[in-house]
Design an enzyme around this catalytic site. Structure first.
Site, PDB file in Angstrom:
ATOM      1  N   GLY A  16       8.755   1.816  -7.592  1.00 24.68           N
ATOM      2  CA  GLY A  16       8.058   1.627  -9.138  1.00 24.68           C
ATOM      3  C   GLY A  16       8.535  -0.448  -8.691  1.00 24.68           C
ATOM      4  N   PRO A  35      -0.291  11.835  -2.884  1.00 22.80           N
ATOM      5  CA  PRO A  35       0.471  12.964  -2.244  1.00 22.80           C
ATOM      6  C   PRO A  35       0.746  12.380  -0.787  1.00 22.80           C
ATOM      7  CG  PRO A  35      -1.363  13.680  -2.750  1.00 22.80           C
ATOM      8  CD  PRO A  35      -1.868  12.838  -3.654  1.00 22.80           C
ATOM      9  N   SER A  87      -2.319  10.455   1.891  1.00 31.57           N
ATOM     10  CA  SER A  87      -1.617   9.269   2.416  1.00 31.57           C
ATOM     11  C   SER A  87      -2.138  10.011   3.822  1.00 31.57           C
ATOM     12  CB  SER A  87      -0.097   8.649   2.520  1.00 31.57           C
ATOM     13  OG  SER A  87       0.201   8.192   3.206  1.00 31.57           O
ATOM     14  N   GLY A 140      -0.680   8.408   6.770  1.00 29.87           N
ATOM     15  CA  GLY A 140       0.264   7.861   7.655  1.00 29.87           C
ATOM     16  C   GLY A 140      -0.503   6.519   8.499  1.00 29.87           C
ATOM     17  N   GLN A 199      -2.809   7.407  10.759  1.00 32.82           N
ATOM     18  CA  GLN A 199      -4.254   7.858  10.512  1.00 32.82           C
ATOM     19  C   GLN A 199      -5.540   6.518   9.205  1.00 32.82           C
ATOM     20  OE1 GLN A 199      -5.067   8.825  13.732  1.00 32.82           O
ATOM     21  NE2 GLN A 199      -3.493   9.101  13.060  1.00 32.82           N
ATOM     22  N   ASP A 232       4.404   2.042  -0.783  1.00 33.23           N
ATOM     23  CA  ASP A 232       4.535   1.675  -2.139  1.00 33.23           C
ATOM     24  C   ASP A 232       3.178   0.724  -1.715  1.00 33.23           C
ATOM     25  OD1 ASP A 232       6.714   2.946  -3.073  1.00 33.23           O
ATOM     26  OD2 ASP A 232       8.488   1.668  -2.400  1.00 33.23           O
ATOM     27  N   GLY A 268      12.723  -4.830   8.664  1.00 32.03           N
ATOM     28  CA  GLY A 268      13.425  -4.589   7.373  1.00 32.03           C
ATOM     29  C   GLY A 268      12.703  -3.529   6.466  1.00 32.03           C
TER      30      GLY A 268
END
Length: 311
Positions: free
Chosen positions: A42, A187, A225, A227, A229, A257, A292
């Site tokens: 968050g 998810p 999700s 990734g 793709q 996030d 990073g």
């Protein structure tokens, strides 16, 4: 008028990143000067929203020396902070880049147990927020050994106040939230499989799994999700799939996030679901371009969003 947002992070961190050349075992490695950034689900969502020009209140646990550093880092980013002070030390995470091959090593620490008394007080603190936000984003992991029921109770409290809850977590915490029922769920395929009691899902099974969760009233929107793709959004009567733009990936820290922040930034302004997903993917992809533990730049988000619109 834009809607209001509260993010909740029960296991935030200070993310420490550095780089070294040729990482091999049992050799003393000379690292470059470390960089410190605020982290945790968050917290990162609020940081990303700020970069998009969207205001949010940032509720997070904070303890000890690391907690004080976390608060200083967030104050420097001029966020609206709602720290909840706990007895245990806020955790650190560590990321190091091997400059010889551009591989990134990520070390995440678990975080200390939240006591039952602290959990009870967190629930009270959230319940008495006034005025209560239109959207609540509960994101990130739970500290080690903390009962996932605290997530279910948080979701229940927020829903009882009329808020739309967006959840991005994993494991038992994710199961607890979905059992209570949320507005939006994000998810990956592995997490979706667990939610519908499967070991794994083939591509054709993803549609059925997402629609099952929606039909059972456990979520209004499911964004899976994929990734590199991209992602696919499901609602009761829509399926929207969008590919991620091609970018040079430097780090995946904070990408999920950032995707949540992008989606929320459109939801609060009443955008349609295609815009929601497009902005989410643009923000997530733009963050992978940062080194990073850094997040996206607004310039990269705007450019990628335009690319996605042309698909």
């Amino acid at each position: 008028m834009d809607k209001t947002i509260l993010t909740i992070t029960l296991n935030p961190s200070v993310d420490k990143s550095s780089s070294a050349e040729n990482i091999i075992p049992e050799k003393k490695l000379r690292c470059n000067s470390p960089k410190y950034e605020a982290g945790g689900g968050g917290v990162n969502v609020s940081r990303a929203l700020k970069r998009l020009g969207v205001s949010s209140d940032t509720f997070f646990t904070s303890g000890g020396r690391t907690g004080r550093l976390l608060e200083e880092l967030l104050q420097a980013e001029q966020l609206n902070l709602v720290p909840f002070h706990i007895a245990a030390e806020t955790r650190e995470n560590f990321t190091v880049l091997d400059t010889s091959n551009n591989k990134q090593y990520r070390f995440g620490f678990p975080g200390e147990l939240l006591t039952q008394d602290e959990q009870n007080k967190i629930l009270i603190s959230v319940k008495v927020v006034n005025p209560f936000p239109d959207f609540v984003v509960i994101s990130g992991s739970l500290p080690a050994e903390t009962d996932a029921d605290v997530i279910r109770l948080l979701v229940n409290k927020c829903k009882s106040k009329g808020s739309k809850v967006i959840i991005d977590t994993s494991g038992e915490a994710l199961k607890a939230a979905v059992e209570e029922g949320v507005f939006l769920l994000k998810p990956n395929i592995g997490e979706l499989a667990v939610l519908v009691g499967k070991d794994k899902l083939e591509e054709d099974d993803v549609d059925r799994a997402a629609q099952l969760i929606i039909s059972q009233g456990k979520a209004e929107i499911v964004v899976v999700s994929l990734g590199s793709q991209g992602a696919v959004l499901f609602s009761a009567n829509e399926k929207i799939q969008i590919k991620a733009p091609h970018v040079e990936v430097k780090s995946t820290v904070g990408a999920g996030d950032s995707m949540v922040a992008g989606m929320v930034s459109v939801l609060v302004k009443g955008g349609d679901y295609k815009e929601v997903l497009s902005m989410g993917i643009a923000c997530g992809s733009a963050t992978t371009m940062a080194e990073g533990t850094g997040l996206f730049t607004k310039e990269n988000v705007d450019r990628l969003y335009k690319e996605i619109e042309k698909q």
